[in-house]
Design an enzyme around this catalytic site. Sequence first.
Site, mmCIF file in Angstrom:
data_model
loop_
_atom_site.group_PDB
_atom_site.id
_atom_site.type_symbol
_atom_site.label_atom_id
_atom_site.label_comp_id
_atom_site.label_asym_id
_atom_site.label_seq_id
_atom_site.Cartn_x
_atom_site.Cartn_y
_atom_site.Cartn_z
ATOM 1 N N TYR A 194 117.377 19.762 49.991
ATOM 2 C CA TYR A 194 117.378 20.108 51.321
ATOM 3 C C TYR A 194 118.775 20.536 51.735
ATOM 4 O O TYR A 194 119.832 19.685 51.324
ATOM 5 C CB TYR A 194 117.068 18.933 52.332
ATOM 6 N N ASP A 239 126.217 21.593 47.091
ATOM 7 C CA ASP A 239 125.950 21.133 48.404
ATOM 8 C C ASP A 239 126.291 19.790 48.430
ATOM 9 O O ASP A 239 125.466 18.778 48.033
ATOM 10 C CB ASP A 239 124.539 21.514 48.918
ATOM 11 N N LYS A 278 129.149 15.704 57.168
ATOM 12 C CA LYS A 278 128.809 14.259 57.270
ATOM 13 C C LYS A 278 130.086 13.584 57.606
ATOM 14 O O LYS A 278 130.970 13.507 58.611
ATOM 15 C CB LYS A 278 127.908 13.461 56.485
HETATM 16 P P1 KE4 Z 1 123.115 19.257 59.058
HETATM 17 O O1 KE4 Z 1 122.828 20.730 59.573
HETATM 18 O O2 KE4 Z 1 122.115 18.336 59.367
HETATM 19 O O3 KE4 Z 1 124.475 18.861 59.620
HETATM 20 O O4 KE4 Z 1 123.117 19.304 57.375
HETATM 21 C C1 KE4 Z 1 122.350 19.741 56.598
HETATM 22 C C2 KE4 Z 1 122.170 19.042 55.146
HETATM 23 C C3 KE4 Z 1 122.745 20.067 54.264
HETATM 24 N N1 KE4 Z 1 122.987 19.611 52.925
HETATM 25 C C4 KE4 Z 1 122.663 18.567 52.621
HETATM 26 C C5 KE4 Z 1 122.679 17.757 51.051
HETATM 27 C C6 KE4 Z 1 122.276 17.534 53.604
HETATM 28 O O5 KE4 Z 1 121.933 16.195 53.387
HETATM 29 C C7 KE4 Z 1 122.021 18.048 54.895
HETATM 30 C C8 KE4 Z 1 121.461 17.090 56.073
HETATM 31 N N2 KE4 Z 1 121.087 15.795 55.734
HETATM 32 C C9 KE4 Z 1 119.981 15.100 56.465
HETATM 33 C C10 KE4 Z 1 119.531 13.816 55.913
HETATM 34 N N3 KE4 Z 1 118.567 13.997 55.057
HETATM 35 C C11 KE4 Z 1 120.308 15.012 57.913
HETATM 36 C C12 KE4 Z 1 119.397 14.326 58.651
HETATM 37 C C13 KE4 Z 1 118.512 15.029 59.652
HETATM 38 O O6 KE4 Z 1 118.008 15.976 59.232
HETATM 39 O O7 KE4 Z 1 118.539 14.369 60.831
#
Ligand code: KE4
Length: 422
Positions: free
Chosen positions: A138, A233, A261
């Site tokens: 993801y 990523d 994060k």
């Molecule tokens: P954000 O757009 O949520 O800041 O980041 C997206 C993203 C991109 N790449 C990786 C490896 C990620 O883990 C994420 C976001 N992770 C999720 C947790 N599985 C965020 C939690 C959520 O969607 O509320």
Amino acid sequence: MSAFERAKRVLAGGVDSPVRAFGAVGGDPVFIARAEGARLYDIEGRRYIDYVGSWGPMIAGHAHPRIIEAIREAAARGTSFGAPCEAETLLAEAVIERFPAIERLRFVNSGTEATMSAIRLIRAATGRERIIKFTGGYHGHSDSLLVAAGSGALTFGVPSSPGVPAELARLTLTLPYNDLDAVRRVFAAQGDDIAGIIVEPVAGNMGCVPALPGFLEGLLEAAHQAGALVIFDEVMSGFRVAPGGAQGLFGLRPDLTTLGKIIGGGLPAAAFGGRAELMDLLAPTGPVYQAGTLSGNPLAMAAGLAALELTTEPGFYSRLEAATRRLAMGLAAAAKRAGVALTINQVCGMFSVFFTANPVHCHADVVAADAARYASYFHAMLEAGVYLAPSAFEAAFVSGAHTGADLDATLTAAERVFTRLA
Ligand code: KE4
């Protein structure tokens, strides 16, 4: 009326991000009133040991005094200028010090923006449009990355969400994680059309699933032989599995890296970066457009800098790794005593439990595990005051604020829960 009922009247689904709604585990989400250290406190006054850590950012624990002070000082000077400020340079320098593969970077406000921009950059740099991602990976919710595997192994993707244009999804090929042969087959067949690969070097969005030895090296070799580029990523693994992320842990150099994060210390910040020759393609130096009103926000920069400084304290990562390993081994031993089949994957400060006796190296392995049993485990642990990810497809995170007493309390709760699950 419950807080969730009231929220659902005005917020889509009652939440601002779907996973928070407890849909994967059932029941209504707890609403958090405040957090401190390794603890969450909900609006009913219940206290939890927290292993979600806001999905990774809270590596130093919640409301760390040094981070709060940094935000307070920055806020007193104004919250956003829409003009360059030195805090952006300071945080960029701190990041580049940890990531030798990054010569230049750009801050954005979310991991989604970081990966979306990095994809645009590799397409511009190569003049090619096709990309490769992995099932279970993801990378945020931009259209090119909300794509599932097509019908055949070598056919291109189909949208994994309504609203994603089929024509765009066709440009994304989704392969099994840790399957280097599949990657090599695609490059052999279509390498000249592929701009590059985006991969989580330690996957965290199907649960914690690390790359197997040789997988990442093979990706880099196959891509570079075909004139394609590789994006690691590290939005989740960056600063989490080592000071320099998974690339630091494994001694590898991707062409581009995305971060998020922890980089914002709990405030909205993310970044993408890599070799200067690539990053200088971005406007205003180059023709590739990318922009953001609040990118490099001074409060987020201050919080991120404070968070990174906290992780440079002597022994921070060795303590984090030891605490997480102790928890993982304790959970495995408790499950074994109770006769519950459990596999645990752990990389430094992140881990996941899978209710299966089999190894878990890819998404197919994850879906073969017992997600219903995870949901029961989740709720029983929540009842016992332990807050885990409300989905079997997420990672758990330990922070520098978790104490031995927290781990003991967690393992005591798990012992009782596994006995009931058996
Ligand atoms: P954000 O757009 O949520 O800041 O980041 C997206 C993203 C991109 N790449 C990786 C490896 C990620 O883990 C994420 C976001 N992770 C999720 C947790 N599985 C965020 C939690 C959520 O969607 O509320």
